[in-house]
Design an enzyme around this catalytic site. Structure first.
Site, short mmCIF file in Angstrom:
data_model
loop_
_atom_site.label_atom_id
_atom_site.label_comp_id
_atom_site.label_asym_id
_atom_site.label_seq_id
_atom_site.Cartn_x
_atom_site.Cartn_y
_atom_site.Cartn_z
N ASN A 95 -0.59 17.39 -16.01
CA ASN A 95 0.21 17.43 -14.79
C ASN A 95 1.48 16.61 -15.02
O ASN A 95 1.40 15.47 -15.47
CB ASN A 95 -0.60 16.87 -13.63
CG ASN A 95 0.12 16.94 -12.29
OD1 ASN A 95 -0.11 16.13 -11.42
ND2 ASN A 95 1.01 17.89 -12.11
N MET A 132 -2.42 18.89 -2.72
CA MET A 132 -1.23 18.33 -2.07
C MET A 132 -1.53 18.11 -0.60
O MET A 132 -1.89 19.06 0.12
CB MET A 132 -0.04 19.27 -2.24
CG MET A 132 0.38 19.47 -3.69
SD MET A 132 1.66 20.72 -3.92
CE MET A 132 0.71 22.24 -3.75
N VAL A 133 -1.39 16.89 -0.14
CA VAL A 133 -1.69 16.55 1.25
C VAL A 133 -0.84 17.39 2.20
O VAL A 133 0.38 17.44 2.07
CB VAL A 133 -1.44 15.05 1.51
CG1 VAL A 133 -1.64 14.72 2.98
CG2 VAL A 133 -2.36 14.20 0.64
N HIS A 166 -2.27 13.10 -14.98
CA HIS A 166 -0.86 13.09 -14.60
C HIS A 166 -0.18 12.05 -15.49
O HIS A 166 -0.52 10.87 -15.44
CB HIS A 166 -0.72 12.70 -13.12
CG HIS A 166 0.67 12.82 -12.59
ND1 HIS A 166 0.95 12.86 -11.25
CD2 HIS A 166 1.86 12.94 -13.22
CE1 HIS A 166 2.25 12.99 -11.06
NE2 HIS A 166 2.83 13.02 -12.26
N CYS A 226 -3.30 9.07 -6.55
CA CYS A 226 -2.31 8.94 -5.46
C CYS A 226 -1.65 7.56 -5.52
O CYS A 226 -2.34 6.54 -5.43
CB CYS A 226 -2.97 9.14 -4.10
SG CYS A 226 -1.79 9.03 -2.73
N ALA A 265 2.63 20.88 -8.96
CA ALA A 265 2.70 20.49 -7.54
C ALA A 265 4.07 20.86 -6.99
O ALA A 265 4.24 21.88 -6.33
CB ALA A 265 2.42 18.99 -7.40
N GLU A 266 5.08 20.03 -7.26
CA GLU A 266 6.41 20.29 -6.70
C GLU A 266 7.01 21.60 -7.20
O GLU A 266 7.67 22.31 -6.46
CB GLU A 266 7.35 19.12 -7.02
CG GLU A 266 7.13 17.92 -6.12
CD GLU A 266 8.35 17.02 -6.06
OE1 GLU A 266 9.38 17.37 -6.67
OE2 GLU A 266 8.27 15.96 -5.42
N LYS A 299 -8.94 13.27 -11.14
CA LYS A 299 -7.51 13.37 -11.40
C LYS A 299 -6.96 11.96 -11.49
O LYS A 299 -7.12 11.17 -10.55
CB LYS A 299 -6.81 14.15 -10.29
CG LYS A 299 -5.32 14.38 -10.54
CD LYS A 299 -4.73 15.31 -9.48
CE LYS A 299 -3.28 15.68 -9.81
NZ LYS A 299 -2.36 14.54 -9.65
N GLN A 301 -10.95 18.08 -3.18
CA GLN A 301 -10.64 16.71 -3.61
C GLN A 301 -10.82 15.71 -2.48
O GLN A 301 -10.43 15.96 -1.34
CB GLN A 301 -9.21 16.60 -4.13
CG GLN A 301 -8.92 15.23 -4.74
CD GLN A 301 -7.47 15.03 -5.12
OE1 GLN A 301 -6.60 14.92 -4.26
NE2 GLN A 301 -7.19 14.98 -6.41
#
Length: 518
Positions: A235, A51-52, A202, A135, A259-260, A174, A106
């Site tokens: 994901n 996660m950026v 994902h 992304c 992630a979230e 990914k 990554q």
């Protein structure tokens, strides 16, 4: 090539052959596929996503304390990583901890050579290198990386193959899915054939983002898992530990990435929903023990953890946004905890009603509202509600900012005289070459960049931009030919010929006879 030592002939192989053998040996020596997942990654099932600006060392360590078995670094830009030593230190080299393994780094990249250079600089600090092909953000579209490479199979095959050959650690990917399951499966098999040793899928397409995020397709993930012979992580749609278990059963994947869900509840993989202040205080403690950590990262994490509570206590939301150091954030966290505990002491009927499954001070996922149907408004057809669609005005006629976006309102608060109406903005004469605004006093009618190039090429001056190429050349010329400019000021005639005049451009040899004869 041979040489003799005590009458013994020894063959020294050609350098290219040695390099080829080393690459082949490295490729064979490193663990691959399921062996890599079992041995290096220790059979990891619970994975924290890249996660950026969010999966930094402190957050990874917190997540590992609460059940995470594998973590990814934030997405790093390969080109910047190669070029900037400070970027490497701040984003990877300084974030080294024995507790933080296994770890996958990554990168986003679109150039095979740059990607390999970055990966070689990072491979000694992690257990694998991951290529971001998922992304979907606009910045990825502008930079041409992430999911916007998913149609360039030849390029991706070259990048993965090169990484598999040259790196001492495995290469992973990914991805996001295509709308068609068959194309997604073919895409995954291409990456596997090129050398990908682990695939994270994902289950959303590149258009499923923001308000249109929607539900991830586990059918796509299951189809990929059944088609490839390498480990697969899933994901999407992970909000509770029960979702993790159901996803693994439905898809057959080796692990599940969050992630979230992880950002709102770091204890997700433990199956717990603790009070927010418990996670926030522990995170701030980890930050203190593992400096440095960017203040923007810390603030973002506290905003995520306290998301539901901050909808109620808007004053503390403002205080958190304005905090200038970690101590300020710690104080806001203390006040939020105090207010929540005061509310807990009241009767349950007096608690703030939020419509959430748990009280707002409990760690729980944030569920995005479903996207509105563009053809309806408040449950009725838009055509019935409005006969004519009118665009929002940029600014009211009286100058008020009620109709401006929040971002523009903030700008206007900082600068009350700022206007956003195109008709009221000053008009600039464009540069004749590039279209940028030209310098008002430029003798060439160009912007500074174009003027500098032209003046340098023609050995001319532009007082408007402070460029003195001709003046310097004349001084150097007169100095070299005994003109004495080094001992006295130039006369007015010399200065006048040194400034470019579009109507009269004297040759430098005429102004300085010795020029070019050194």
């Amino acid at each position: 090539m041979y040489f003799s030592a005590t009458h013994t002939a020894v063959h020294v192989p050609h350098r290219a052959a040695v390099c080829s053998w080393i690459i082949s040996y490295c490729s064979m020596a490193k663990p691959r596929g399921f062996e890599f997942w079992r041995s290096t990654l220790k059979g990891a099932r619970y994975v924290v996503a890249p996660m950026v600006d969010q999966s930094e060392l402190a957050w990874r360590l917190l997540s590992r304390r609460h059940g995470a078995e594998l973590c990814y670094t934030p997405m790093l830009h390969a080109q910047v990583f190669v070029r900037d030593a400070n970027y490497r230190r701040e984003n990877l080299y300084n974030d080294v901890s024995q507790e933080d393994r296994p770890l996958i780094t990554q990168f986003c990249a679109n150039d095979p050579e740059v990607f390999i250079q970055a990966a070689l600089l990072a491979q000694d600090y992690c257990d694998a290198i991951d290529l971001n092909l998922g992304c979907p953000q606009m910045i990825a579209k502008r930079g041409h990386y992430g999911v916007f490479l998913q149609d360039e199979w030849d390029l991706l095959e070259k990048m993965i193959k090169l990484a598999d050959e040259k790196l001492s650690v495995p290469i992973t990917c990914k991805i996001r899915v295509f709308p068609e399951i068959e194309k997604t499966v073919k895409y995954a098999k291409m990456l596997e054939k090129a050398g990908c040793q682990l695939l994270t899928v994902h289950g959303r397409t590149k258009d499923q983002k923001g308000a249109s995020t929607g539900i991830a397709s586990w059918k796509h993930i299951k189809a990929v898992r059944e088609a490839v012979n390498i480990p697969v992580f899933a994901n999407g749609n992970i909000q509770h530990l029960s979702d993790v278990q159901r996803c693994m059963e439905d898809t057959g994947v080796q692990g599940v990435m969050s992630a979230e869900g992880n950002l709102h509840n770091p204890a997700l993989f433990e199956g717990r929903s603790p009070p927010v202040w418990e996670m926030a205080e522990e995170y701030l403690d980890v930050v203190e023990k593992h400096p440095p950590c960017s203040l923007s990262y810390i603030r973002a994490h506290i905003f995520k953890l306290w998301h539901h509570t901050l909808q109620i206590h808007q004053d503390l939301r403002e205080d958190l946004a304005k905090a200038k150091n970690v101590a300020g954030i710690v104080e806001v966290n203390r006040q939020l905890k105090q207010r929540c505990q005061e509310e807990m002491a009241k009767d349950e009927s007096e608690w703030n009603q939020t419509g959430l499954p748990f009280p707002h001070w409990i760690c729980q996922p944030y569920v995005r509202p479903p996207p509105k149907d563009p053809n309806t408004e408040n449950g009725q057809k838009a055509l019935e509600m409005k006969a004519v669609s009118v665009k929002r005005a940029l600014e009211d006629s009286d100058g008020t900012n009620d109709s401006l976006s929040k971002n523009k309102q903030k700008k206007k608060a900082r600068n009350p005289h700022k206007n956003f109406c195109p008709e009221l903005k000053p008009k600039y004469i464009k540069c004749e070459q590039c279209g940028n605004p030209k310098g008002n006093k430029c003798v060439f009618n160009l912007c500074r960049g174009c003027c500098k190039r032209k003046a340098f090429k023609e050995v001319a001056d532009c007082p408007g931009h402070g460029l003195r190429f001709k003046t310097k050349a004349l001084r150097q010329c007169n100095s070299d030919t005994g003109g004495g400019l080094t001992n006295r000021k130039p006369n007015s005639q010399t200065v006048s010929t040194a400034v470019h005049d579009p109507g009269h451009s004297p040759d430098l040899k005429e102004a300085c006879p010795g020029y070019g004869q050194q």
